[in-house]
Design a protein around this motif. Sequence first.
Motif, PDB file in Angstrom:
ATOM      1  N   CYS A 244      11.401  15.699  -7.131  1.00  0.00           N
ATOM      2  CA  CYS A 244      10.111  15.439  -6.499  1.00  0.00           C
ATOM      3  C   CYS A 244      10.361  14.725  -5.176  1.00  0.00           C
ATOM      4  O   CYS A 244      11.500  14.403  -4.830  1.00  0.00           O
ATOM      5  CB  CYS A 244       9.209  14.607  -7.418  1.00  0.00           C
ATOM      6  N   THR A 245       9.294  14.473  -4.447  1.00  0.00           N
ATOM      7  CA  THR A 245       9.451  13.823  -3.145  1.00  0.00           C
ATOM      8  C   THR A 245       9.777  12.351  -3.276  1.00  0.00           C
ATOM      9  O   THR A 245      10.662  11.828  -2.598  1.00  0.00           O
ATOM     10  CB  THR A 245       8.170  13.998  -2.312  1.00  0.00           C
ATOM     11  N   LEU A 246       9.079  11.652  -4.172  1.00  0.00           N
ATOM     12  CA  LEU A 246       9.180  10.193  -4.225  1.00  0.00           C
ATOM     13  C   LEU A 246       9.215   9.685  -5.657  1.00  0.00           C
ATOM     14  O   LEU A 246       8.443  10.131  -6.505  1.00  0.00           O
ATOM     15  CB  LEU A 246       7.980   9.576  -3.502  1.00  0.00           C
ATOM     16  N   SER A 247      10.095   8.731  -5.906  1.00  0.00           N
ATOM     17  CA  SER A 247      10.125   7.994  -7.170  1.00  0.00           C
ATOM     18  C   SER A 247       9.719   6.553  -6.889  1.00  0.00           C
ATOM     19  O   SER A 247      10.321   5.893  -6.030  1.00  0.00           O
ATOM     20  CB  SER A 247      11.536   8.011  -7.775  1.00  0.00           C
ATOM     21  N   VAL A 248       8.696   6.072  -7.583  1.00  0.00           N
ATOM     22  CA  VAL A 248       8.257   4.680  -7.452  1.00  0.00           C
ATOM     23  C   VAL A 248       8.707   3.922  -8.691  1.00  0.00           C
ATOM     24  O   VAL A 248       8.362   4.303  -9.812  1.00  0.00           O
ATOM     25  CB  VAL A 248       6.730   4.568  -7.285  1.00  0.00           C
TER      26      VAL A 248
ATOM     27  N   GLN B  15      -2.497   7.373  -5.738  1.00  0.00           N
ATOM     28  CA  GLN B  15      -1.888   7.606  -4.425  1.00  0.00           C
ATOM     29  C   GLN B  15      -2.291   8.968  -3.865  1.00  0.00           C
ATOM     30  O   GLN B  15      -2.397   9.953  -4.597  1.00  0.00           O
ATOM     31  CB  GLN B  15      -0.363   7.527  -4.530  1.00  0.00           C
TER      32      GLN B  15
ATOM     33  N   ASP C 256       3.055  14.294  -5.130  1.00  0.00           N
ATOM     34  CA  ASP C 256       4.372  14.720  -5.606  1.00  0.00           C
ATOM     35  C   ASP C 256       5.274  13.507  -5.814  1.00  0.00           C
ATOM     36  O   ASP C 256       6.257  13.296  -5.110  1.00  0.00           O
ATOM     37  CB  ASP C 256       5.005  15.690  -4.598  1.00  0.00           C
ATOM     38  N   ILE C 257       4.890  12.685  -6.788  1.00  0.00           N
ATOM     39  CA  ILE C 257       5.653  11.478  -7.084  1.00  0.00           C
ATOM     40  C   ILE C 257       5.882  11.357  -8.584  1.00  0.00           C
ATOM     41  O   ILE C 257       5.202  11.998  -9.392  1.00  0.00           O
ATOM     42  CB  ILE C 257       4.938  10.207  -6.581  1.00  0.00           C
ATOM     43  N   GLU C 258       6.852  10.538  -8.939  1.00  0.00           N
ATOM     44  CA  GLU C 258       7.017  10.102 -10.315  1.00  0.00           C
ATOM     45  C   GLU C 258       6.968   8.577 -10.321  1.00  0.00           C
ATOM     46  O   GLU C 258       7.381   7.932  -9.347  1.00  0.00           O
ATOM     47  CB  GLU C 258       8.337  10.605 -10.914  1.00  0.00           C
TER      48      GLU C 258
ATOM     49  N   ARG D  78       3.142  12.064 -14.740  1.00  0.00           N
ATOM     50  CA  ARG D  78       4.084  11.587 -13.722  1.00  0.00           C
ATOM     51  C   ARG D  78       4.694  10.240 -14.093  1.00  0.00           C
ATOM     52  O   ARG D  78       5.684   9.801 -13.489  1.00  0.00           O
ATOM     53  CB  ARG D  78       3.386  11.482 -12.363  1.00  0.00           C
TER      54      ARG D  78
ATOM     55  N   GLY E 115      13.497  11.631  -7.265  1.00  0.00           N
ATOM     56  CA  GLY E 115      12.898  11.831  -5.954  1.00  0.00           C
ATOM     57  C   GLY E 115      13.905  11.782  -4.827  1.00  0.00           C
ATOM     58  O   GLY E 115      14.973  11.169  -4.945  1.00  0.00           O
TER      59      GLY E 115
ATOM     60  N   PHE F  66       2.173   5.308   0.121  1.00  0.00           N
ATOM     61  CA  PHE F  66       3.370   6.135   0.036  1.00  0.00           C
ATOM     62  C   PHE F  66       3.235   7.454   0.794  1.00  0.00           C
ATOM     63  O   PHE F  66       4.232   7.996   1.262  1.00  0.00           O
ATOM     64  CB  PHE F  66       3.772   6.329  -1.425  1.00  0.00           C
TER      65      PHE F  66
END
Length: 343
Positions: free
Chosen positions: A2-6, A27, A31-33, A58, A82, A99
């Motif tokens: 994915c694009t971003l991992s938080v 957000q 496309d985040i996890e 997610r 991500g 984000f």
Amino acid sequence: MCTLSVIVPLYNGAHTIERCLDSLCGQTIKDIEILVVDDGSLDQGADIVKRYMANDKRIKLFAQKNQGAGAARNLGISKAEGKYVGFVDCDDFADTDMFRIMVEALERTKTPVAVCQEKNVYAENGEIQLINETRFPVDTETVYSSEDVLKWLLNYTYMSLNSLCYKVVEKRIFTEYHIEVPYPHRQGEDLVASVGILTHVNEVVVVPESLYYYVHRKDSVSYAYSLKHARDIYLDWKEARTYIQKTGRRVNTDNFSLGMYFSSMKQLQWMKQDSDKRSEQARMLRKKWKAARRHYRWKPDFAGTEVPVMHKIKILSAYFHLCRPVLAGMQCLKWIPMFKYLA
């Protein structure tokens, strides 16, 4: 992928994790996890996360024995899928656009690190009261050399640069250069990791928007000052300098070193237990700082740098051996946020 991992470290955060997760699930980048790492919590915070997981796929939950936020973040980084990673503490929350704005800045500028401003707030009963916020010296998204940003950090120009929570970083920076967040149970572990990141990249995009809400407790008159925290500050100073030396960055660390010495002495002087102040461990820590001062011969250097007044005071107090009287005066005024939150 994915694009971003938080990454969200969770420790006894049952009373705040819902607010945190609401800000992440909402957000505007989809496309985040969201990786929550339960750091051996003793409350029902993990059960709340599981309830959210039922409605948002997610969110992922991992668990470890209690080792501190640094170890939780390291586990999150190892699990992240991500391209980029961001960090939010379970008692804080993010602007719903945070984000998206940060990732778009990274993609536009092709830089590996983005940093935004933050708002320091009290949050009670659904109301947000602003204490203060960082203000970068630009009005639009701007790319700086990492050396310039590192100088800001080392001269206390913008304290937000210490924190991982106001940054989005390409995951490969952590893995390729073996950057870990110090653990277990370290105070100020963000600082070391931030210096590690800045010494291994060439550019940073600065986003002049306050997108992260750092929540302070309104009823907290003082923090827990301890010998452990004093020792952690010494270790943070030592490890940060190691990153700088290994990468050959030509930056003056004298102001940083004097400031860290002052902060360590603050912990020792403001501890409640007199027995701890007189302990052998405290004596040895003071001895280590004395040896470092004698070896490196730090001197204040404010030429060409923007050092906030309060940080100039602590740097000069350390240089002129005035920590004890200055800290005594500050202790009488620690109900004022300016003194209370001065690191």
